[in-house]
Design a protein around this motif. Structure first.
Motif, PDB file in Angstrom:
ATOM      1  N   MET A   1       4.163  -5.947  23.794  1.00  0.00           N
ATOM      2  CA  MET A   1       3.814  -5.315  22.518  1.00  0.00           C
ATOM      3  C   MET A   1       2.743  -4.247  22.757  1.00  0.00           C
ATOM      4  N   SER A   2       2.981  -3.056  22.251  1.00  0.00           N
ATOM      5  CA  SER A   2       2.000  -1.987  22.478  1.00  0.00           C
ATOM      6  C   SER A   2       0.829  -2.130  21.508  1.00  0.00           C
ATOM      7  N   GLU A   3      -0.318  -1.625  21.934  1.00  0.00           N
ATOM      8  CA  GLU A   3      -1.518  -1.740  21.091  1.00  0.00           C
ATOM      9  C   GLU A   3      -1.386  -0.866  19.854  1.00  0.00           C
ATOM     10  N   LEU A   4      -1.932  -1.357  18.761  1.00  0.00           N
ATOM     11  CA  LEU A   4      -1.937  -0.586  17.524  1.00  0.00           C
ATOM     12  C   LEU A   4      -2.864   0.619  17.681  1.00  0.00           C
ATOM     13  N   THR A   5      -2.438   1.745  17.157  1.00  0.00           N
ATOM     14  CA  THR A   5      -3.265   2.950  17.203  1.00  0.00           C
ATOM     15  C   THR A   5      -3.210   3.649  15.850  1.00  0.00           C
ATOM     16  N   ALA A   6      -4.057   4.667  15.688  1.00  0.00           N
ATOM     17  CA  ALA A   6      -4.076   5.453  14.451  1.00  0.00           C
ATOM     18  C   ALA A   6      -2.669   5.975  14.179  1.00  0.00           C
ATOM     19  N   GLY A   7      -2.263   5.874  12.917  1.00  0.00           N
ATOM     20  CA  GLY A   7      -0.936   6.322  12.521  1.00  0.00           C
ATOM     21  C   GLY A   7       0.055   5.185  12.377  1.00  0.00           C
ATOM     22  N   ASP A   8      -0.205   4.043  13.043  1.00  0.00           N
ATOM     23  CA  ASP A   8       0.677   2.885  12.920  1.00  0.00           C
ATOM     24  C   ASP A   8       0.499   2.236  11.553  1.00  0.00           C
ATOM     25  N   LEU A   9       1.531   1.554  11.106  1.00  0.00           N
ATOM     26  CA  LEU A   9       1.439   0.764   9.886  1.00  0.00           C
ATOM     27  C   LEU A   9       0.686  -0.523  10.231  1.00  0.00           C
ATOM     28  N   ALA A  10      -0.295  -0.886   9.421  1.00  0.00           N
ATOM     29  CA  ALA A  10      -1.069  -2.111   9.670  1.00  0.00           C
ATOM     30  C   ALA A  10      -0.169  -3.324   9.454  1.00  0.00           C
ATOM     31  N   PRO A  11      -0.214  -4.298  10.373  1.00  0.00           N
ATOM     32  CA  PRO A  11       0.572  -5.523  10.172  1.00  0.00           C
ATOM     33  C   PRO A  11       0.132  -6.253   8.895  1.00  0.00           C
ATOM     34  N   ASP A  12       1.095  -6.728   8.144  1.00  0.00           N
ATOM     35  CA  ASP A  12       0.814  -7.444   6.904  1.00  0.00           C
ATOM     36  C   ASP A  12       0.210  -8.812   7.233  1.00  0.00           C
ATOM     37  N   PHE A  13      -0.593  -9.323   6.322  1.00  0.00           N
ATOM     38  CA  PHE A  13      -1.206 -10.637   6.517  1.00  0.00           C
ATOM     39  C   PHE A  13      -1.674 -11.186   5.182  1.00  0.00           C
ATOM     40  N   THR A  14      -1.884 -12.489   5.163  1.00  0.00           N
ATOM     41  CA  THR A  14      -2.547 -13.178   4.056  1.00  0.00           C
ATOM     42  C   THR A  14      -3.445 -14.216   4.702  1.00  0.00           C
ATOM     43  N   LEU A  15      -4.695 -14.325   4.228  1.00  0.00           N
ATOM     44  CA  LEU A  15      -5.593 -15.318   4.805  1.00  0.00           C
ATOM     45  C   LEU A  15      -6.566 -15.825   3.759  1.00  0.00           C
ATOM     46  N   PRO A  16      -7.087 -17.051   3.966  1.00  0.00           N
ATOM     47  CA  PRO A  16      -8.079 -17.604   3.044  1.00  0.00           C
ATOM     48  C   PRO A  16      -9.451 -16.992   3.310  1.00  0.00           C
ATOM     49  N   LEU A  17     -10.191 -16.737   2.232  1.00  0.00           N
ATOM     50  CA  LEU A  17     -11.541 -16.178   2.319  1.00  0.00           C
ATOM     51  C   LEU A  17     -12.579 -17.258   2.068  1.00  0.00           C
ATOM     52  N   GLY A  18     -13.800 -16.992   2.525  1.00  0.00           N
ATOM     53  CA  GLY A  18     -14.921 -17.899   2.279  1.00  0.00           C
ATOM     54  C   GLY A  18     -15.181 -18.106   0.795  1.00  0.00           C
ATOM     55  N   SER A  19     -14.760 -17.135  -0.014  1.00  0.00           N
ATOM     56  CA  SER A  19     -14.977 -17.215  -1.468  1.00  0.00           C
ATOM     57  C   SER A  19     -14.025 -18.203  -2.144  1.00  0.00           C
ATOM     58  N   GLY A  20     -13.042 -18.720  -1.396  1.00  0.00           N
ATOM     59  CA  GLY A  20     -12.071 -19.638  -1.977  1.00  0.00           C
ATOM     60  C   GLY A  20     -10.786 -18.941  -2.394  1.00  0.00           C
ATOM     61  N   GLU A  21     -10.787 -17.605  -2.388  1.00  0.00           N
ATOM     62  CA  GLU A  21      -9.596 -16.843  -2.746  1.00  0.00           C
ATOM     63  C   GLU A  21      -8.772 -16.602  -1.485  1.00  0.00           C
ATOM     64  N   THR A  22      -7.590 -16.014  -1.665  1.00  0.00           N
ATOM     65  CA  THR A  22      -6.837 -15.537  -0.511  1.00  0.00           C
ATOM     66  C   THR A  22      -6.794 -14.018  -0.605  1.00  0.00           C
ATOM     67  N   PHE A  23      -6.586 -13.377   0.527  1.00  0.00           N
ATOM     68  CA  PHE A  23      -6.529 -11.918   0.571  1.00  0.00           C
ATOM     69  C   PHE A  23      -5.321 -11.521   1.399  1.00  0.00           C
ATOM     70  N   SER A  24      -4.569 -10.555   0.866  1.00  0.00           N
ATOM     71  CA  SER A  24      -3.421  -9.996   1.583  1.00  0.00           C
ATOM     72  C   SER A  24      -3.632  -8.509   1.752  1.00  0.00           C
ATOM     73  N   LEU A  25      -2.974  -7.932   2.740  1.00  0.00           N
ATOM     74  CA  LEU A  25      -3.058  -6.492   2.946  1.00  0.00           C
ATOM     75  C   LEU A  25      -2.706  -5.751   1.658  1.00  0.00           C
ATOM     76  N   ALA A  26      -1.719  -6.258   0.924  1.00  0.00           N
ATOM     77  CA  ALA A  26      -1.294  -5.619  -0.329  1.00  0.00           C
ATOM     78  C   ALA A  26      -2.425  -5.553  -1.364  1.00  0.00           C
ATOM     79  N   ASP A  27      -3.390  -6.473  -1.287  1.00  0.00           N
ATOM     80  CA  ASP A  27      -4.521  -6.479  -2.233  1.00  0.00           C
ATOM     81  C   ASP A  27      -5.403  -5.251  -2.059  1.00  0.00           C
ATOM     82  N   ALA A  28      -5.299  -4.590  -0.915  1.00  0.00           N
ATOM     83  CA  ALA A  28      -6.123  -3.409  -0.650  1.00  0.00           C
ATOM     84  C   ALA A  28      -5.411  -2.120  -1.043  1.00  0.00           C
TER      85      ALA A  28
END
Length: 154
Positions: A1-28
């Motif tokens: 797998m090649s390293e991510l560089t400027a111009g690439d699409l960021a890989p999607d993700f969802t993860l739990p936050l310390g605040s108790g919420e979850t955050f996904s790339l789409a939230d940004a």
């Protein structure tokens, strides 16, 4: 797998936050996102980096930019870290390091002659549409948040 560089699409993700919420790339969507990966809560470099991002959080907000710190620590660990150092940034728990692997920052490291897998301190600046604008690898914690802010201001 090649390293991510400027111009690439960021890989999607969802993860739990310390605040108790979850955050996904789409939230940004519609905002810039600083995704910074760090090895461990309450260690020297990681604490310096988190405090610097916290001290600049308002400046990032003025630039329509969210900040998420990601490490393999648990949500519980993040909460303690945030409370201990008065951190007002989001910290995400990537305990199975799936996100770190997707971003290519889960690397073989060595200390005192022992090799192990861990996070290579790295930061990704992602634009409003999910494209990577800038990548910092093998980051030195002190002064890094300011450098990222300068890049956001462009």
């Amino acid at each position: 797998m090649s390293e991510l560089t400027a111009g690439d699409l960021a890989p999607d993700f969802t993860l739990p936050l310390g605040s108790g919420e979850t955050f996904s790339l789409a939230d940004a969507h519609g905002k810039k996102l600083v995704l910074y990966f760090y090895p461990k809560d309450n260690t020297k470099g990681c604490t310096i980096e988190a405090i610097e991002f916290t001290s600049l959080a308002e400046a990032f907000e003025k630039e329509n930019t969210l900040i998420i710190g990601i490490s393999p620590d648990s949500v519980k660990s993040h909460v303690k870290f945030q409370e201990k150092h008065d951190l007002n940034i989001h910290l995400g728990a990537d305990e199975d390091h799936v996100i770190a692997e997707a971003y290519g920052v889960w690397k073989e490291k060595s200390m005192y002659g022992k090799t192990y897998m861990g996070i290579e301190r790295s930061t990704f600046l992602i634009d409003e549409d999910g494209k990577i604008l800038n990548v910092w690898r093998k980051v030195k914690a002190a002064g890094h948040a300011s450098a990222v802010l300068e890049s956001v201001k462009g």
